[in-house]
Motif scaffolding. Structure first.
Motif, mmCIF file in Angstrom:
data_model
loop_
_atom_site.group_PDB
_atom_site.id
_atom_site.type_symbol
_atom_site.label_atom_id
_atom_site.label_comp_id
_atom_site.label_asym_id
_atom_site.label_seq_id
_atom_site.Cartn_x
_atom_site.Cartn_y
_atom_site.Cartn_z
ATOM 1 N N GLN A 78 -5.364 3.563 -3.533
ATOM 2 C CA GLN A 78 -5.388 2.171 -3.067
ATOM 3 C C GLN A 78 -6.342 1.297 -3.877
ATOM 4 O O GLN A 78 -6.575 0.150 -3.500
ATOM 5 C CB GLN A 78 -5.767 2.124 -1.575
ATOM 6 N N SER A 95 -0.350 -5.200 3.697
ATOM 7 C CA SER A 95 -0.896 -5.065 2.349
ATOM 8 C C SER A 95 -0.108 -5.965 1.404
ATOM 9 O O SER A 95 0.942 -5.593 0.913
ATOM 10 C CB SER A 95 -0.856 -3.601 1.891
ATOM 11 N N ARG A 112 -0.773 -2.360 9.792
ATOM 12 C CA ARG A 112 -1.407 -2.582 8.484
ATOM 13 C C ARG A 112 -0.545 -3.508 7.620
ATOM 14 O O ARG A 112 0.650 -3.294 7.495
ATOM 15 C CB ARG A 112 -1.555 -1.230 7.790
ATOM 16 N N ALA A 115 0.833 -1.204 0.000
ATOM 17 C CA ALA A 115 0.000 0.000 0.000
ATOM 18 C C ALA A 115 0.870 1.257 0.000
ATOM 19 O O ALA A 115 0.436 2.321 -0.440
ATOM 20 C CB ALA A 115 -0.934 0.003 1.208
ATOM 21 N N VAL A 135 -5.812 -3.726 1.779
ATOM 22 C CA VAL A 135 -5.118 -3.651 3.068
ATOM 23 C C VAL A 135 -5.968 -4.249 4.193
ATOM 24 O O VAL A 135 -7.194 -4.320 4.086
ATOM 25 C CB VAL A 135 -4.747 -2.198 3.453
#
Ligand SMILES: Cc1ncc(COP(=O)(O)O)c(C=O)c1O
Length: 386
Positions: free
Chosen positions: A175, A355, A353, A6, A305
């Motif tokens: 995103q 991703s 997070r 991300a 994500v």
């Protein structure tokens, strides 16, 4: 193990590296700046990339694609290039600072700004926007997918609202581009800001702004365009007047190769793989005591994500443990979207997070999940013993 796609995607497809090297080693010249052959070849590379972008996003006229150096550049151009003092703009609490900070700066110069608070699932309620519409509402600006929790926003409904009220619709696709389909015609998007280096798999330093034909844009940077050199004023011609200075030719060549790769593999295959990796991670994380997944409850309303917190565990410390102990790259904190965390109840510490990308494997997600269990145990044990 790289799980921060991300921020920027890594690794890139092999053909992206090859395209960058070809532009640097074999072409070398600046596009549109000379009548000699290698400059013309550079111009052809940029033209081909512009056409690829246009095809990929169903843009009818590729000259409405303005290359920038990232999504931030595209958002600044979209906002500063259209809004004037006295205009009203509506945005949401889920936005990235790349959208919020230019708006705050414009507010200081007389823009009226409304920031819609979003609920803890991170999904915009379209009625909340409708209630804030005013006679002078000139723009509604939202991200398509939240970079904090992956919530997919109701773009189609917001678009209808915009067009019924006469406001411009600006979509931050940082995103979503390269993860889910975007059709600017069907979605009636007036301004689309896209990074080239995330889901589109291009190199850093790439991005673009799409500007619909009916939108009059003011340039925000003045300088050389390679044409119309005697004019004192910046030409308003798209894209030249807005791509002032030397292009990032290797980056643009790599971006074109990234889009080509996505078309070969298929956008839906990419989306399915990334989603199944996120679901795998989510299922493993939900088994850990005290772990909370943030954002929409239903995984079909999420993409790109996954954000979580673990009770009694500092996200930044967890990310550092994952990096030092397991060489796993994930992002902790506020992810440049402080208001989103106030909405989601994860301020001030933020979330952790992950991703994944096309090149992430299911085995890596299994290793990641095991590593999270071990790191959380370690942190909780240290805290209990101190
Ligand atoms: C939602 C969102 N908007 C804008 C940006 C800025 O993108 P860039 O780094 O290409 O400027 C990001 C980057 O993470 C993002 O996630």
């Amino acid at each position: 193990m790289y799980l921060d796609n991300a921020a920027t995607s890594f690794p890139k497809p092999e053909k992206v590296y090859e395209a960058v090297l070809h532009a640097m080693r074999d072409v070398g010249a600046s596009p549109g700046r000379g009548g000699y052959r290698c400059s013309l070849e550079a111009g052809r590379i940029v033209y081909k990339a512009r056409e690829s972008v246009a095809d990929f996003f169903s843009i009818r006229d590729s000259s409405r694609v303005i290359f920038t150096h990232n999504a931030t550049g595209a958002l600044n151009l979209a906002l500063q290039g259209t809004l004037v003092p006295g205009d009203h703009a509506i945005t949401t609490s889920m936005e990235h600072n790349s959208l919020l900070r230019p708006l705050y700066a414009l507010r200081k110069k007389g823009l009226e700004l409304t920031i819609i608070p979003v609920g803890s699932d991170g999904v915009i309620n379209v009625e909340d926007i409708r209630r804030e519409l005013r006679a002078n509402t000139r723009m509604i600006a939202v991200s398509h997918v939240s970079n904090v929790c992956g919530a997919i926003q109701p773009i189609q409904e917001i678009s209808e609202l915009c067009h019924n009220s006469g406001a411009l619709f600006l979509v931050d696709a940082a995103q979503s581009a390269g993860h889910v389909p975007i059709n600017v015609e069907l979605m009636a998007i007036d301004l689309l800001a896209v990074p080239g280096h995330k889901g589109l798999l291009g190199p850093g330093g790439t991005g673009f702004l799409y500007v619909a034909p009916h939108v009059a844009l003011k340039p925000v940077i003045q300088g050389g365009t390679g044409t119309n050199s005697t004019a004192e004023e910046q030409p308003l011609v798209v894209p030249d007047g807005f791509e002032t200075g030397t292009h990032n030719l290797p980056g643009i060549a790599g971006l074109q190769a990234g889009i080509e790769f996505i078309c070969e593999v298929g956008l839906s295959a990419i989306h399915q793989r990334e989603n199944s990796l996120l679901i795998q991670a989510e299922q493993a994380l939900r088994n850990i005591t005290g772990v909370v997944i943030h954002g929409p409850a239903n995984s079909s309303m999420r993409c790109s994500v996954l954000s979580f917190t673990a009770s009694g565990v500092d996200s930044a410390l967890l990310a550092a443990e994952l990096d030092h102990g397991f060489d796993i790259a994930v992002r902790a904190g506020l992810h440049c979207a402080p208001l989103a965390h106030s909405s989601m109840g994860t301020a001030p510490g933020g979330t952790l997070r992950l991703s994944p990308g096309w090149f992430t494997t299911s085995e890596e997600i299994a290793l990641f999940s095991d590593a999270v269990v071990q790191c959380i145990d370690k942190i909780r044990n240290i805290d209990n013993n101190s």
